[in-house]
Enzyme design. Structure first.
Site, PDB file in Angstrom:
ATOM      1  N   ARG A 147       0.795  -1.231   0.000  1.00 36.03           N
ATOM      2  CA  ARG A 147       0.000   0.000   0.000  1.00 36.03           C
ATOM      3  C   ARG A 147       0.832   1.288   0.000  1.00 36.03           C
ATOM      4  O   ARG A 147       0.398   2.300   0.557  1.00 36.03           O
ATOM      5  CB  ARG A 147      -0.999   0.021   1.171  1.00 36.03           C
ATOM      6  CG  ARG A 147      -1.996  -1.109   1.166  1.00 36.03           C
ATOM      7  CD  ARG A 147      -2.964  -1.045  -0.001  1.00 36.03           C
ATOM      8  NE  ARG A 147      -3.706  -2.278  -0.124  1.00 36.03           N
ATOM      9  CZ  ARG A 147      -3.324  -3.304  -0.892  1.00 36.03           C
ATOM     10  NH1 ARG A 147      -2.233  -3.215  -1.639  1.00 36.03           N
ATOM     11  NH2 ARG A 147      -4.030  -4.398  -0.955  1.00 36.03           N
ATOM     12  N   SER A 169     -10.919   0.111   3.140  1.00 36.08           N
ATOM     13  CA  SER A 169     -10.367  -0.530   4.344  1.00 36.08           C
ATOM     14  C   SER A 169      -9.682   0.507   5.231  1.00 36.08           C
ATOM     15  O   SER A 169      -8.904   1.326   4.742  1.00 36.08           O
ATOM     16  CB  SER A 169      -9.325  -1.581   3.962  1.00 36.08           C
ATOM     17  OG  SER A 169      -9.890  -2.563   3.145  1.00 36.08           O
ATOM     18  N   GLU A 223      -4.518   2.151   7.055  1.00 40.05           N
ATOM     19  CA  GLU A 223      -4.348   2.228   5.599  1.00 40.05           C
ATOM     20  C   GLU A 223      -4.736   3.644   5.139  1.00 40.05           C
ATOM     21  O   GLU A 223      -4.192   4.174   4.186  1.00 40.05           O
ATOM     22  CB  GLU A 223      -5.233   1.185   4.906  1.00 40.05           C
ATOM     23  CG  GLU A 223      -5.131   1.256   3.397  1.00 40.05           C
ATOM     24  CD  GLU A 223      -5.679   0.037   2.665  1.00 40.05           C
ATOM     25  OE1 GLU A 223      -5.340  -1.090   3.050  1.00 40.05           O
ATOM     26  OE2 GLU A 223      -6.428   0.223   1.705  1.00 40.05           O
TER      27      GLU A 223
HETATM   28  N1  EPU Z   1     -13.342 -11.075   8.133  1.00 39.11           N
HETATM   29  C1  EPU Z   1     -13.970 -11.274   9.343  1.00 39.11           C
HETATM   30  N2  EPU Z   1     -14.844 -10.318   9.779  1.00 39.11           N
HETATM   31  C2  EPU Z   1     -15.120  -9.198   9.084  1.00 39.11           C
HETATM   32  C3  EPU Z   1     -14.470  -9.000   7.853  1.00 39.11           C
HETATM   33  C4  EPU Z   1     -13.583  -9.967   7.394  1.00 39.11           C
HETATM   34  O1  EPU Z   1     -13.746 -12.256  10.036  1.00 39.11           O
HETATM   35  O2  EPU Z   1     -15.934  -8.370   9.545  1.00 39.11           O
HETATM   36  C5  EPU Z   1     -12.431 -12.108   7.639  1.00 39.11           C
HETATM   37  C6  EPU Z   1     -13.010 -12.765   6.372  1.00 39.11           C
HETATM   38  O3  EPU Z   1     -13.874 -13.799   6.678  1.00 39.11           O
HETATM   39  C7  EPU Z   1     -11.754 -13.229   5.649  1.00 39.11           C
HETATM   40  C8  EPU Z   1     -10.697 -12.215   6.073  1.00 39.11           C
HETATM   41  O4  EPU Z   1     -11.204 -11.536   7.221  1.00 39.11           O
HETATM   42  O5  EPU Z   1     -11.370 -14.493   6.115  1.00 39.11           O
HETATM   43  C9  EPU Z   1     -10.361 -11.236   4.970  1.00 39.11           C
HETATM   44  O6  EPU Z   1     -11.525 -10.489   4.629  1.00 39.11           O
HETATM   45  P1  EPU Z   1     -11.819 -10.010   3.123  1.00 39.11           P
HETATM   46  O7  EPU Z   1     -11.778 -11.170   2.207  1.00 39.11           O
HETATM   47  O8  EPU Z   1     -13.050  -9.191   3.152  1.00 39.11           O
HETATM   48  O9  EPU Z   1     -10.582  -9.137   2.717  1.00 39.11           O
HETATM   49  P2  EPU Z   1      -9.815  -7.958   3.480  1.00 39.11           P
HETATM   50  O10 EPU Z   1      -8.412  -8.433   3.693  1.00 39.11           O
HETATM   51  O11 EPU Z   1     -10.564  -7.446   4.659  1.00 39.11           O
HETATM   52  C10 EPU Z   1      -8.916  -6.868   1.282  1.00 39.11           C
HETATM   53  C11 EPU Z   1      -8.631  -5.454   0.850  1.00 39.11           C
HETATM   54  C12 EPU Z   1      -9.907  -4.825   0.281  1.00 39.11           C
HETATM   55  C13 EPU Z   1     -10.426  -5.698  -0.851  1.00 39.11           C
HETATM   56  C14 EPU Z   1     -10.698  -7.108  -0.292  1.00 39.11           C
HETATM   57  C15 EPU Z   1     -11.192  -8.098  -1.312  1.00 39.11           C
HETATM   58  C16 EPU Z   1      -6.917  -4.761   2.453  1.00 39.11           C
HETATM   59  C17 EPU Z   1      -6.601  -3.963   3.667  1.00 39.11           C
HETATM   60  N3  EPU Z   1      -8.183  -4.695   1.998  1.00 39.11           N
HETATM   61  O12 EPU Z   1      -9.825  -6.807   2.378  1.00 39.11           O
HETATM   62  O13 EPU Z   1      -9.534  -3.584  -0.279  1.00 39.11           O
HETATM   63  O14 EPU Z   1     -11.613  -5.166  -1.406  1.00 39.11           O
HETATM   64  O15 EPU Z   1      -9.446  -7.622   0.216  1.00 39.11           O
HETATM   65  O16 EPU Z   1     -10.183  -8.356  -2.245  1.00 39.11           O
HETATM   66  O17 EPU Z   1      -6.035  -5.417   1.899  1.00 39.11           O
HETATM   67  C18 EPU Z   1      -9.389  -1.290   0.288  1.00 39.11           C
HETATM   68  O18 EPU Z   1      -8.177  -1.478   0.304  1.00 39.11           O
HETATM   69  O19 EPU Z   1      -9.908  -0.169   0.490  1.00 39.11           O
HETATM   70  C19 EPU Z   1     -10.234  -2.428   0.047  1.00 39.11           C
HETATM   71  C20 EPU Z   1     -11.542  -2.334   0.138  1.00 39.11           C
END
Ligand code: EPU
Length: 306
Positions: free
Chosen positions: A181, A229, A299
């Site tokens: 990032r 995020s 972030e």
């Molecule tokens: N999870 C939970 N509880 C929650 C949310 C998530 O337990 O309330 C768990 C999910 O079950 C999963 C893990 O956390 O096992 C990861 O969650 P998710 O797949 O939603 O991905 P993320 O890592 O939270 C990242 C990016 C997002 C992007 C998504 C999908 C980062 C910080 N964020 O989110 O990017 O849309 O993957 O690819 O890397 C952004 O950067 O603004 C953004 C929205």
């Protein structure tokens, strides 16, 4: 932004922007242009009409010693007293074109999903990760935007850049370094980017983006004002999982709320202020640190006067 400099006088601000051809708005509340819909006013908001106009702003700001900042609109929180100096929004820089050898050039104000659609319409693969990301090409380059499908550095070939002397230069991606990032860039403004894509079939690209968009819609609060995020994922874990496990889903300070749909989102339930958002961020960090010993890193970028 704390600049250590005195507040610019109206006369100096007026001189700094006097040759600008694009739109100029004095005292514009930044809550109107930011996706989270919080944030105080800019002394002056400038929307340059083209790259030459960006150069005029840089030169004007430099000769009058006025600070300036570019806002993409997402991934940023502006404090309630706003920003002294010039705030630039590059939303008029929307040119996008296909060049040779599967390279696409897009100006900084192009929305990432539009670049993705442009590519998929030409059977070009590589931008699928950007489906549904509300940010712009410029913001995407600066913060090495990405998702689990990929990130900007995977496709970036070169950056169209204006340095603080107002010179337009091309920065090759191989000479830049990237971290999670963040792209290490010299001081200046990203006005466009060349991305290197690969030939695919339109159906393949569409199928990939469709699945991904469905996942985002199912897991993220896309219908409420948010800024993406909030925290970076700590190594080997996810911020959303930790915040949920800490029992913070739905936690509120005023109208700022930890989303009940995805715990690594803060949403504005109506009339949240930046102070409320920042207070909620502190609460989340403290609780997660106390319960799990993990210090979450933002972030988002927080800027503006307290
Ligand atoms: N999870 C939970 N509880 C929650 C949310 C998530 O337990 O309330 C768990 C999910 O079950 C999963 C893990 O956390 O096992 C990861 O969650 P998710 O797949 O939603 O991905 P993320 O890592 O939270 C990242 C990016 C997002 C992007 C998504 C999908 C980062 C910080 N964020 O989110 O990017 O849309 O993957 O690819 O890397 C952004 O950067 O603004 C953004 C929205």
């Amino acid at each position: 932004m704390k600049t250590g400099r005195p507040t610019p006088t109206v006369e100096r601000l007026q001189r700094a922007v006097q040759h600008v051809q694009g739109e100029i708005r004095w005292g514009e509340p930044l809550s109107r242009i930011l996706s989270l819909q919080v944030g105080g006013p800019a002394d002056v908001l400038v929307v340059p009409s083209d790259v030459e106009d960006v150069i005029r702003v840089i030169q004007g700001a430099r000769s009058e010693q006025i600070p300036f900042v570019v806002l993409g609109g997402t991934n940023v929180v502006v404090r309630d007293k706003g920003i002294r100096g010039i705030v630039m929004q590059l939303k008029q820089l929307t040119r996008i074109q296909e060049e040779d050898n599967q390279v696409v050039y897009a100006q900084a104000g192009v929305r990432l999903p539009r670049l993705m659609q442009f590519a998929s319409g030409r059977n070009l693969s590589g931008m699928e990760w950007a489906a549904g990301i509300p940010g712009t090409v410029g913001g995407g380059v600066v913060m090495n935007a990405g998702t689990r499908l990929g990130e900007m550095k995977d496709v970036l070939s070169a950056v169209d850049f204006v340095n603080l002397r107002g010179q337009r230069v091309r920065l090759n991606a191989k000479d830049l370094s990237f971290t999670y990032r963040k792209t290490m860039l010299p001081k200046g403004i990203v006005v466009g980017a060349w991305v290197q894509l690969t030939l695919s079939t339109g159906e393949e690209v569409e199928a990939k983006t469709k699945t991904y968009l469905q996942y985002r819609r199912a897991t993220q609060p896309l219908t409420l004002p948010n800024a993406g995020s909030v925290f970076k994922n700590p190594p080997g874990d996810s911020a959303g999982r930790l915040i949920e496990a800490a029992g913070l889903k739905g936690a509120r300070v005023g109208d700022a709320e930890v989303s009940t749909k995805h715990a690594n989102f803060i949403v504005n339930r109506g009339t949240a202020t930046a102070a409320q958002v920042l207070s909620l961020i502190r609460k989340v960090r403290q609780t997660v640190a106390r319960k799990f010993g993990v210090r979450l890193q933002l972030e988002w970028k927080i800027i503006g006067e307290t």
